[in-house]
Design a protein around this motif. Structure first.
Motif, PDB file in Angstrom:
ATOM      1  N   UNK A 185       0.933  -1.516   0.257  1.00 49.88           N
ATOM      2  CA  UNK A 185       0.486  -0.026   0.024  1.00 49.88           C
ATOM      3  C   UNK A 185       1.076   1.170  -0.320  1.00 49.88           C
ATOM      4  N   UNK A 186       1.871   0.899   0.657  1.00 49.14           N
ATOM      5  CA  UNK A 186       2.689   2.672   1.022  1.00 49.14           C
ATOM      6  C   UNK A 186       3.935   2.709  -0.680  1.00 49.14           C
ATOM      7  N   UNK A 187       3.970   1.328  -1.408  1.00 49.90           N
ATOM      8  CA  UNK A 187       4.652   1.782  -3.425  1.00 49.90           C
ATOM      9  C   UNK A 187       3.301   2.340  -3.711  1.00 49.90           C
ATOM     10  N   UNK A 188       2.250   1.770  -3.103  1.00 55.72           N
ATOM     11  CA  UNK A 188       1.107   2.433  -3.880  1.00 55.72           C
ATOM     12  C   UNK A 188       0.459   4.067  -4.282  1.00 55.72           C
ATOM     13  N   UNK A 189       0.861   3.793  -2.853  1.00 56.80           N
ATOM     14  CA  UNK A 189       1.061   5.854  -2.430  1.00 56.80           C
ATOM     15  C   UNK A 189       1.778   6.337  -2.865  1.00 56.80           C
ATOM     16  N   UNK A 190       2.757   6.108  -2.941  1.00 62.51           N
ATOM     17  CA  UNK A 190       4.896   6.713  -3.120  1.00 62.51           C
ATOM     18  C   UNK A 190       3.895   7.195  -4.994  1.00 62.51           C
ATOM     19  N   UNK A 207       6.641  24.102  -3.477  1.00 62.65           N
ATOM     20  CA  UNK A 207       5.604  24.984  -2.459  1.00 62.65           C
ATOM     21  C   UNK A 207       4.780  25.244  -1.376  1.00 62.65           C
ATOM     22  N   UNK A 208       3.859  24.029  -2.090  1.00 59.92           N
ATOM     23  CA  UNK A 208       2.812  23.637  -1.329  1.00 59.92           C
ATOM     24  C   UNK A 208       3.151  23.097   0.491  1.00 59.92           C
ATOM     25  N   UNK A 209       2.555  22.941   1.153  1.00 58.43           N
ATOM     26  CA  UNK A 209       2.425  21.987   1.784  1.00 58.43           C
ATOM     27  C   UNK A 209       1.241  21.361   1.559  1.00 58.43           C
ATOM     28  N   UNK A 210       1.335  20.304   1.957  1.00 52.58           N
ATOM     29  CA  UNK A 210       0.049  18.510   1.981  1.00 52.58           C
ATOM     30  C   UNK A 210      -0.384  18.014   3.364  1.00 52.58           C
ATOM     31  N   UNK A 211      -0.244  18.708   3.795  1.00 47.99           N
ATOM     32  CA  UNK A 211      -1.066  17.437   4.953  1.00 47.99           C
ATOM     33  C   UNK A 211      -1.154  15.860   4.631  1.00 47.99           C
ATOM     34  N   UNK A 212      -0.851  14.989   5.530  1.00 44.64           N
ATOM     35  CA  UNK A 212      -1.144  13.273   5.260  1.00 44.64           C
ATOM     36  C   UNK A 212      -2.369  13.701   5.157  1.00 44.64           C
ATOM     37  N   UNK A 213      -3.093  13.571   6.526  1.00 39.76           N
ATOM     38  CA  UNK A 213      -4.522  13.265   6.231  1.00 39.76           C
ATOM     39  C   UNK A 213      -5.634  13.893   5.314  1.00 39.76           C
ATOM     40  N   UNK A 214      -5.082  15.358   4.706  1.00 38.83           N
ATOM     41  CA  UNK A 214      -5.965  15.231   3.691  1.00 38.83           C
ATOM     42  C   UNK A 214      -5.365  15.171   2.728  1.00 38.83           C
ATOM     43  N   UNK A 215      -4.274  14.624   2.376  1.00 37.29           N
ATOM     44  CA  UNK A 215      -3.570  13.860   1.430  1.00 37.29           C
ATOM     45  C   UNK A 215      -4.988  11.765   1.240  1.00 37.29           C
ATOM     46  N   UNK A 219      -1.285   6.691   7.214  1.00 32.33           N
ATOM     47  CA  UNK A 219      -0.025   6.247   8.181  1.00 32.33           C
ATOM     48  C   UNK A 219       1.007   6.086   6.736  1.00 32.33           C
ATOM     49  N   UNK A 220       0.192   5.530   5.959  1.00 30.43           N
ATOM     50  CA  UNK A 220       1.204   5.168   4.121  1.00 30.43           C
ATOM     51  C   UNK A 220       1.493   6.179   3.629  1.00 30.43           C
ATOM     52  N   UNK A 221       0.242   7.121   3.606  1.00 34.46           N
ATOM     53  CA  UNK A 221       0.523   8.390   3.145  1.00 34.46           C
ATOM     54  C   UNK A 221       1.509   9.726   3.756  1.00 34.46           C
ATOM     55  N   UNK A 222       1.778   9.040   5.304  1.00 37.42           N
ATOM     56  CA  UNK A 222       3.448   9.465   6.068  1.00 37.42           C
ATOM     57  C   UNK A 222       4.171   8.609   5.181  1.00 37.42           C
ATOM     58  N   UNK A 223       4.636   7.454   5.529  1.00 43.77           N
ATOM     59  CA  UNK A 223       5.161   6.449   4.653  1.00 43.77           C
ATOM     60  C   UNK A 223       5.569   6.984   3.536  1.00 43.77           C
ATOM     61  N   UNK A 224       4.929   6.990   2.295  1.00 45.06           N
ATOM     62  CA  UNK A 224       5.406   7.442   0.999  1.00 45.06           C
ATOM     63  C   UNK A 224       6.030   8.598   1.163  1.00 45.06           C
ATOM     64  N   UNK A 225       5.391   9.551   1.719  1.00 38.89           N
ATOM     65  CA  UNK A 225       6.485  10.810   2.145  1.00 38.89           C
ATOM     66  C   UNK A 225       7.547  11.043   2.779  1.00 38.89           C
ATOM     67  N   UNK A 226       7.864   9.642   3.276  1.00 38.60           N
ATOM     68  CA  UNK A 226       9.087   9.950   3.561  1.00 38.60           C
ATOM     69  C   UNK A 226      10.048   9.362   2.858  1.00 38.60           C
ATOM     70  N   UNK A 227       9.185   8.481   1.097  1.00 39.63           N
ATOM     71  CA  UNK A 227      10.562   8.049   1.059  1.00 39.63           C
ATOM     72  C   UNK A 227      10.646   9.227  -0.646  1.00 39.63           C
ATOM     73  N   UNK A 228       9.837  10.061  -0.794  1.00 33.64           N
ATOM     74  CA  UNK A 228       9.647  11.259  -2.024  1.00 33.64           C
ATOM     75  C   UNK A 228      10.077  12.155  -0.699  1.00 33.64           C
ATOM     76  N   UNK A 229      11.054  12.535   0.075  1.00 35.66           N
ATOM     77  CA  UNK A 229      11.507  12.899   1.211  1.00 35.66           C
ATOM     78  C   UNK A 229      12.903  12.661   0.779  1.00 35.66           C
TER      79      UNK A 229
END
Length: 239
Positions: free
Chosen positions: A15-20, A35-43, A52-62
């Motif tokens: 799921x984390x990979x799908x989200x990423x 430049x825009x800030x996106x919250x994990x709950x909104x996405x 949770x998988x959104x936060x994990x995927x965002x950490x991968x992108x970071x």
């Protein structure tokens, strides 16, 4: 129970990979704006998954340099300046142009021909407007080609540069069909290398990198005033 625990981890990782992948697609399309800030709950709400998988995927992108964490707010899409793109292109040119010339002179015909299916996949993906497949094939082609020089550290440096810049501008280029011309340069490069024409192969790589940089610049001018669209498409459950 070890078996159940392992299975849960596997599902979560998938799921984390799908989200990423969905977030990368949104970055490519320009739906997630620099430049825009996106919250994990909104996405997560737009994707139809938990945060949770959104936060994990965002950490991968970071880790890829595509977003950066903003404390107590979410993640900001990294802004890519014209200077950044110029400097990335300069470094890649300094590394990849002479390396291509060296590989053209030393690689076997079998090693070079093994890359031809990837070169064709790049052209096919561009023609079908499938940017994610284009990126995957393009990434593999360039890094596998460079690996023939036998310097893994060189490959890792280029891989890092590509991660920082490879999504820039591809959305509009794909929509206008201009990505196909860049894709076809991979086949031309491989043909020159297979023929042992090292100097011409170096010039082709130099032209390819300059071509990509020009397309980036053109796309940056064309994205001004683009309308607002939903940030991401919902993630489909695994079959």
């Amino acid at each position: 129970m070890p078996h159940l625990k392992s299975q849960a981890i596997s599902v979560q990782t998938h799921l984390r990979d799908q989200v990423a992948d969905a977030l990368r697609a949104a970055l490519i399309a320009g739906d997630l704006r620099p430049g825009v800030v996106y919250s994990a709950p909104t996405l997560a709400a737009e994707l139809g998954v938990s945060a949770t998988p959104v936060r994990e995927a965002m950490l991968d992108l970071a880790r890829e340099g595509l977003v950066e964490a903003v404390r107590n707010k979410g993640f900001r899409v990294t802004e890519m300046t014209e200077r950044d793109l110029d400097e990335f292109t300069e470094i890649r040119t300094l590394i990849e142009v002479p390396t291509v010339g060296r590989v053209a002179a030393t690689a076997s015909a079998e090693q070079l021909e093994a890359l031809r299916p990837l070169a064709r996949q790049i052209v096919t993906a561009a023609g079908e407007h499938d940017v994610l497949k284009y990126l995957e094939a393009d990434h593999r082609f360039h890094l596998e080609l460079l690996s023939l020089a036998g310097n893994q550290h060189l490959v890792e440096v280029v891989a890092g540069l590509r991660k920082r810049s490879r999504l820039f501008g591809l959305g509009t280029l794909n929509e206008t069909g201009r990505l196909v011309a860049s894709a076809e340069e991979h086949v031309e490069l491989l043909d020159l290398m297979a023929a042992g024409r090292s100097d011409e192969a170096e010039e082709c790589m130099r032209r390819h990198l300059a071509h990509v940089r020009t397309l980036w610049a053109d796309d940056g001018a064309n994205t001004e005033g683009r309308g607002v669209r939903p940030a991401v498409q919902r993630v489909k459950p695994a079959g």
